[in-house]
Write an enzyme that holds these catalytic residues in place. Structure first.
Site, short mmCIF file in Angstrom:
data_model
loop_
_atom_site.label_atom_id
_atom_site.label_comp_id
_atom_site.label_asym_id
_atom_site.label_seq_id
_atom_site.Cartn_x
_atom_site.Cartn_y
_atom_site.Cartn_z
N GLY A 163 24.78 6.39 22.91
CA GLY A 163 25.78 6.07 21.89
C GLY A 163 25.15 5.84 20.53
O GLY A 163 25.69 5.12 19.69
N ALA A 164 24.02 6.50 20.28
CA ALA A 164 23.27 6.28 19.03
C ALA A 164 23.99 6.83 17.81
O ALA A 164 23.66 6.44 16.68
CB ALA A 164 21.88 6.92 19.14
N LYS A 180 25.33 2.39 14.24
CA LYS A 180 25.17 2.54 12.79
C LYS A 180 25.22 1.18 12.08
O LYS A 180 24.40 0.87 11.23
CB LYS A 180 26.31 3.44 12.30
CG LYS A 180 26.43 3.62 10.81
CD LYS A 180 27.54 4.60 10.48
CE LYS A 180 28.91 3.99 10.76
NZ LYS A 180 30.01 4.91 10.54
N ARG A 238 26.07 13.21 21.79
CA ARG A 238 26.40 14.64 22.00
C ARG A 238 26.33 15.43 20.69
O ARG A 238 26.22 16.64 20.70
CB ARG A 238 27.80 14.77 22.60
CG ARG A 238 27.88 14.30 24.03
CD ARG A 238 29.31 14.27 24.49
NE ARG A 238 30.11 13.44 23.59
CZ ARG A 238 31.42 13.28 23.69
NH1 ARG A 238 32.09 13.89 24.64
NH2 ARG A 238 32.07 12.51 22.83
N ASP A 285 26.89 -10.53 24.58
CA ASP A 285 28.04 -11.13 23.91
C ASP A 285 27.50 -11.55 22.56
O ASP A 285 26.76 -12.53 22.46
CB ASP A 285 28.57 -12.34 24.68
CG ASP A 285 29.84 -12.88 24.04
OD1 ASP A 285 29.82 -13.12 22.81
OD2 ASP A 285 30.85 -13.06 24.74
N HIS A 286 27.84 -10.80 21.52
CA HIS A 286 27.11 -11.01 20.26
C HIS A 286 27.40 -12.38 19.64
O HIS A 286 26.66 -12.83 18.79
CB HIS A 286 27.31 -9.85 19.28
CG HIS A 286 28.61 -9.86 18.54
ND1 HIS A 286 29.78 -9.38 19.06
CD2 HIS A 286 28.91 -10.29 17.28
CE1 HIS A 286 30.74 -9.50 18.16
NE2 HIS A 286 30.25 -10.06 17.07
N GLU A 304 40.03 -13.52 11.80
CA GLU A 304 39.54 -12.34 11.07
C GLU A 304 40.59 -11.90 10.07
O GLU A 304 41.80 -12.06 10.32
CB GLU A 304 39.31 -11.19 12.05
CG GLU A 304 38.28 -11.47 13.11
CD GLU A 304 37.99 -10.19 13.90
OE1 GLU A 304 37.18 -9.40 13.44
OE2 GLU A 304 38.61 -10.01 14.96
N HIS A 330 34.09 -13.75 23.91
CA HIS A 330 33.51 -14.57 22.85
C HIS A 330 34.07 -16.00 22.84
O HIS A 330 33.33 -16.97 22.68
CB HIS A 330 33.76 -13.95 21.47
CG HIS A 330 33.31 -12.52 21.36
ND1 HIS A 330 32.14 -12.06 21.90
CD2 HIS A 330 33.87 -11.44 20.75
CE1 HIS A 330 32.00 -10.77 21.63
NE2 HIS A 330 33.05 -10.38 20.94
N1 LIG Z 1 32.01 -0.96 17.08
C1 LIG Z 1 32.03 -2.27 17.25
O1 LIG Z 1 32.20 -3.06 16.32
C2 LIG Z 1 31.86 -2.84 18.61
C3 LIG Z 1 31.69 -2.03 19.72
N2 LIG Z 1 31.47 -2.58 20.93
C4 LIG Z 1 31.28 -1.75 22.11
O2 LIG Z 1 30.18 -0.88 21.89
C5 LIG Z 1 30.38 0.35 22.55
C6 LIG Z 1 30.28 1.48 21.51
O3 LIG Z 1 31.28 1.28 20.54
P1 LIG Z 1 31.34 2.16 19.21
O4 LIG Z 1 30.00 2.44 18.69
O5 LIG Z 1 32.32 1.48 18.33
O6 LIG Z 1 31.98 3.51 19.73
P2 LIG Z 1 32.03 4.94 19.00
O7 LIG Z 1 33.25 5.61 19.51
O8 LIG Z 1 31.84 4.81 17.54
O9 LIG Z 1 30.74 5.68 19.57
C7 LIG Z 1 30.69 6.12 20.89
C8 LIG Z 1 29.34 6.70 21.17
O10 LIG Z 1 29.35 7.16 22.51
C9 LIG Z 1 28.84 8.49 22.51
N3 LIG Z 1 29.47 9.25 23.58
C10 LIG Z 1 30.78 9.38 23.85
N4 LIG Z 1 30.95 10.15 24.92
C11 LIG Z 1 29.72 10.53 25.34
C12 LIG Z 1 29.24 11.32 26.38
N5 LIG Z 1 30.05 11.92 27.26
N6 LIG Z 1 27.92 11.47 26.51
C13 LIG Z 1 27.07 10.88 25.66
N7 LIG Z 1 27.46 10.11 24.64
C14 LIG Z 1 28.78 9.94 24.48
C15 LIG Z 1 29.22 9.05 21.17
O11 LIG Z 1 28.34 10.11 20.88
P3 LIG Z 1 28.84 11.51 20.24
O12 LIG Z 1 29.95 11.18 19.31
O13 LIG Z 1 27.60 12.02 19.58
O14 LIG Z 1 29.28 12.30 21.38
C16 LIG Z 1 28.95 7.85 20.27
O15 LIG Z 1 27.60 7.77 19.96
C17 LIG Z 1 31.74 0.25 23.22
O16 LIG Z 1 31.58 -0.21 24.54
C18 LIG Z 1 32.44 -0.82 22.40
O17 LIG Z 1 33.43 -1.48 23.15
C19 LIG Z 1 31.38 -3.94 21.11
C20 LIG Z 1 31.54 -4.79 20.06
C21 LIG Z 1 31.85 -4.33 18.73
O1 LIG Z 2 33.56 -8.03 19.62
C1 LIG Z 2 34.29 -7.99 18.64
O2 LIG Z 2 33.97 -8.76 17.59
C2 LIG Z 2 34.48 -8.46 16.30
C3 LIG Z 2 34.28 -9.71 15.46
O3 LIG Z 2 32.91 -9.98 15.38
P1 LIG Z 2 32.33 -10.85 14.18
O4 LIG Z 2 30.90 -10.99 14.50
O5 LIG Z 2 32.62 -10.08 12.92
O6 LIG Z 2 33.08 -12.12 14.17
C4 LIG Z 2 35.94 -8.07 16.34
O7 LIG Z 2 36.35 -7.61 15.06
C5 LIG Z 2 36.12 -6.95 17.34
O8 LIG Z 2 37.51 -6.64 17.45
C6 LIG Z 2 35.59 -7.34 18.68
O9 LIG Z 2 35.58 -6.21 19.54
#
Ligand SMILES: NC(=O)C1=CN([C@@H]2O[C@H](COP(=O)(O)OP(=O)(O)OC[C@H]3O[C@@H](n4cnc5c(N)ncnc54)[C@H](OP(=O)(O)O)[C@@H]3O)[C@@H](O)[C@H]2O)C=CC1
Ligand SMILES: O=C1O[C@H](COP(=O)(O)O)[C@@H](O)[C@H](O)[C@H]1O
Length: 493
Positions: free
Chosen positions: A10-11, A17, A44, A179-180, A218, A242
């Site tokens: 999921g990079a 990012k 991907r 759990d951040h 929030e 959280h």
């Molecule tokens: N974003 C946030 O603020 C937070 C996210 N999370 C958790 O972190 C995790 C990631 O979230 P987030 O970054 O927002 O999600 P995104 O949708 O932004 O990113 C998903 C990632 O998964 C990759 N991916 C999807 N399908 C495949 C596949 N079949 N094979 C390989 N890679 C795949 C994508 O790669 P590509 O697009 O290159 O295919 C992309 O890098 C989730 O579990 C989310 O619940 C938790 C707390 C906060």
């Molecule tokens: O895990 C999550 O946390 C954020 C809030 O995080 P914070 O560090 O900015 O307080 C929340 O916005 C998001 O919905 C949730 O998935």
């Protein structure tokens, strides 16, 4: 720290990012990464190493806490990253990745320690863990660890099933559930703050504390995550993880320090009585910082008929020697008047008055974010003889505060699980939440609307007023009036 490989699924995603690469970069800047360290970035999207490093450099320019303009340091850090196209569902990809990892380990003289970080949607967690094991990528030579992001399951049954699957792929001690909120420095220092101040230790108990309030509010709405959030809601997204972790961190004490025992001591709330203890809300259109914002159902990607909650408040009681009889009020929501996470201990009123009209006079507020600080509100007697609340405010230098992900990644690389969520706590949290989830699904708990920019539904104020208390507010929030619409849903605007 031992030399190791960091394998990030999921990079190319949002979390990588905004949080993961900036955290790694800050550790790099501070010399806290091992000298020999290789990052394998997986996704991907068709990046190559060079393009992906540019992508990372841009992310650091936007999201890093420091060193945003230090081009040399960014280039130095980016050179540690290799990008590999990998479809998580394709078993062959793991074999190719294994060869690439082994090759790089040989080049750098790495001993085979591998940390796998799953920053992907939850449906991939189990399958990726199994593919890592079956492909031999989780090798036997070095130390391997699996770090997974929330959500850990959608309910109690799915969380147990996920844990079973992960347990077949990795020893349970090597699974790190992030759990951040546990990475936030003030949360990590909470017990040290209390322990190192006898004056606090002496009064934080049921002799002196009337109630405890844990708030995570929030101002943002659902943002671009409707696909996930509309299936989750505030109860799953914030409360089950959280907020209950904050409760455990707050309520633990020298006699009962084990977080599992704290969550296990919370009296269960049955489905049928949930409406007496829980308030559920959803934001309607309103204003945030002077800008008009749409209601939840009008957000892009949200089902216009959605019944998902964006706000939850709850009253919990603990069967614990220190906290018995003290209600813990917990609330979290989106599109509220301010961004604030804090824990407030409200002291008993020396005048024995239980009117909610009385201002709260004596409280200790431990402010976790946006700025780490402590507020202590005391009573002073003015010249006219009236009691006046006087706030004392103590703050630290915000620039020096590390990001939660920096601390947690450092700990994971070190193999220190202290500030990760442990499976028993996750399971007990789901166990407590499960009847509430069912009560929400069966519409036993009404869904109140609140205008964006307010302090949440009025029903949450009533939850405290019933016991003669009131929320300690920092922000101003808009005034709201009450009305009821629909048969089973009580909306409050
Ligand atoms: N974003 C946030 O603020 C937070 C996210 N999370 C958790 O972190 C995790 C990631 O979230 P987030 O970054 O927002 O999600 P995104 O949708 O932004 O990113 C998903 C990632 O998964 C990759 N991916 C999807 N399908 C495949 C596949 N079949 N094979 C390989 N890679 C795949 C994508 O790669 P590509 O697009 O290159 O295919 C992309 O890098 C989730 O579990 C989310 O619940 C938790 C707390 C906060
Ligand atoms: O895990 C999550 O946390 C954020 C809030 O995080 P914070 O560090 O900015 O307080 C929340 O916005 C998001 O919905 C949730 O998935």
């Amino acid at each position: 720290m031992q030399a190791s490989a960091f394998v990030l699924f999921g990079a190319t995603g949002d979390l990588a990012k905004r949080k993961i690469f900036p955290a790694l970069y800050n550790l790099h800047l501070e010399g806290k990464l091992p000298e020999r360290f290789a990052v394998f970035a997986l996704g991907r999207k068709p990046f190559n190493d060079e393009l992906f490093r540019v992508h990372v450099a841009e992310s650091l320019g936007r999201f890093s806490r420091k060193g945003k303009e230090n081009a040399a340091a960014i280039a130095d850090f980016a050179a540690r990253i290799q990008y590999h196209v990998l479809d998580a569902r394709d078993p062959e990809s793991y074999i190719r990745l294994k060869h690439a990892v082994e090759k790089r380990e040989t080049e750098l003289g790495l001993p085979g320690n591998r940390l796998f970080y799953l920053s992907v949607a939850p449906e991939h967690f189990g399958p990726i863990a199994m593919h890592i094991r079956e492909s031999g990528l989780g090798n036997e030579d070095g130390r391997t660890r699996l770090v997974i992001e929330k959500p850990f399951g959608h309910d109690l049954a799915s969380a147990r099933s996920l844990n079973d699957t992960l347990g077949r792929a990795f020893p349970s001690d090597d699974i790190y559930y992030i759990d951040h909120y546990l990475g936030k420095p003030m949360v990590q220092n909470l017990q040290a703050l209390i322990a190192s101040n006898p004056v606090l230790k002496a009064v934080l108990n049921n002799h002196y504390v009337a109630n405890v309030q844990i708030t995570a509010s929030e101002t943002v709405g659902v943002e671009a995550r409707a696909g996930y959030y509309d299936q989750a809601g505030a109860l799953r997204d914030m409360f089950q993880n959280h907020m209950l972790q904050l409760l455990m961190m707050t309520a633990r004490h020298s006699e009962v320090y084990d977080k599992r025992k704290i969550i296990d001591s919370v009296y269960p709330v049955n489905k049928d009585e949930a409406a007496n203890h829980i308030v559920r809300g959803r934001y309607a259109a309103g204003e945030i910082e002077g800008n008009a914002v749409p209601g939840y159902r009008d957000e892009p990607g949200v089902d216009p008929q959605s019944n998902t909650d964006t706000y939850v408040a709850a009253r919990l009681q603990l069967d614990d020697p220190i906290w018995r009889g003290v209600p813990f009020y917990i609330r979290t929501g989106k599109r509220l008047s301010e961004k604030s996470t804090r824990i407030v201990f409200v002291f008993k009123n020396p005048l024995e008055s239980h009117s909610s009209e009385d201002p709260v006079r004596n409280y200790l507020s431990i402010n976790i974010q946006p700025n780490q600080s402590v507020d202590f509100q005391l009573n002073l007697h003015g010249l006219n003889g009236e009691i006046q609340p006087v706030p004392l405010h103590f703050a630290t230098d915000a620039e020096e505060v590390p990001e939660a992900y920096e601390l947690l990644l450092f700990d994971a690389l070190h193999g220190d699980p202290t500030f990760f969520a442990h499976w028993d706590e996750i399971e007990l949290s789901w166990k407590w939440v499960q009847p509430i989830l069912e009560a929400f699904e069966e519409r036993i708990v009404p869904l109140h609307a609140y205008p964006a920019g307010s302090n949440g539904p009025l029903a949450a104020d009533r939850l405290l007023a019933e016991q003669g208390f009131a929320w300690v507010e920092h922000g101003q929030g808009q005034a709201v009036e009450e009305e009821t619409i629909g048969e089973s849903l009580a909306y409050v605007y």
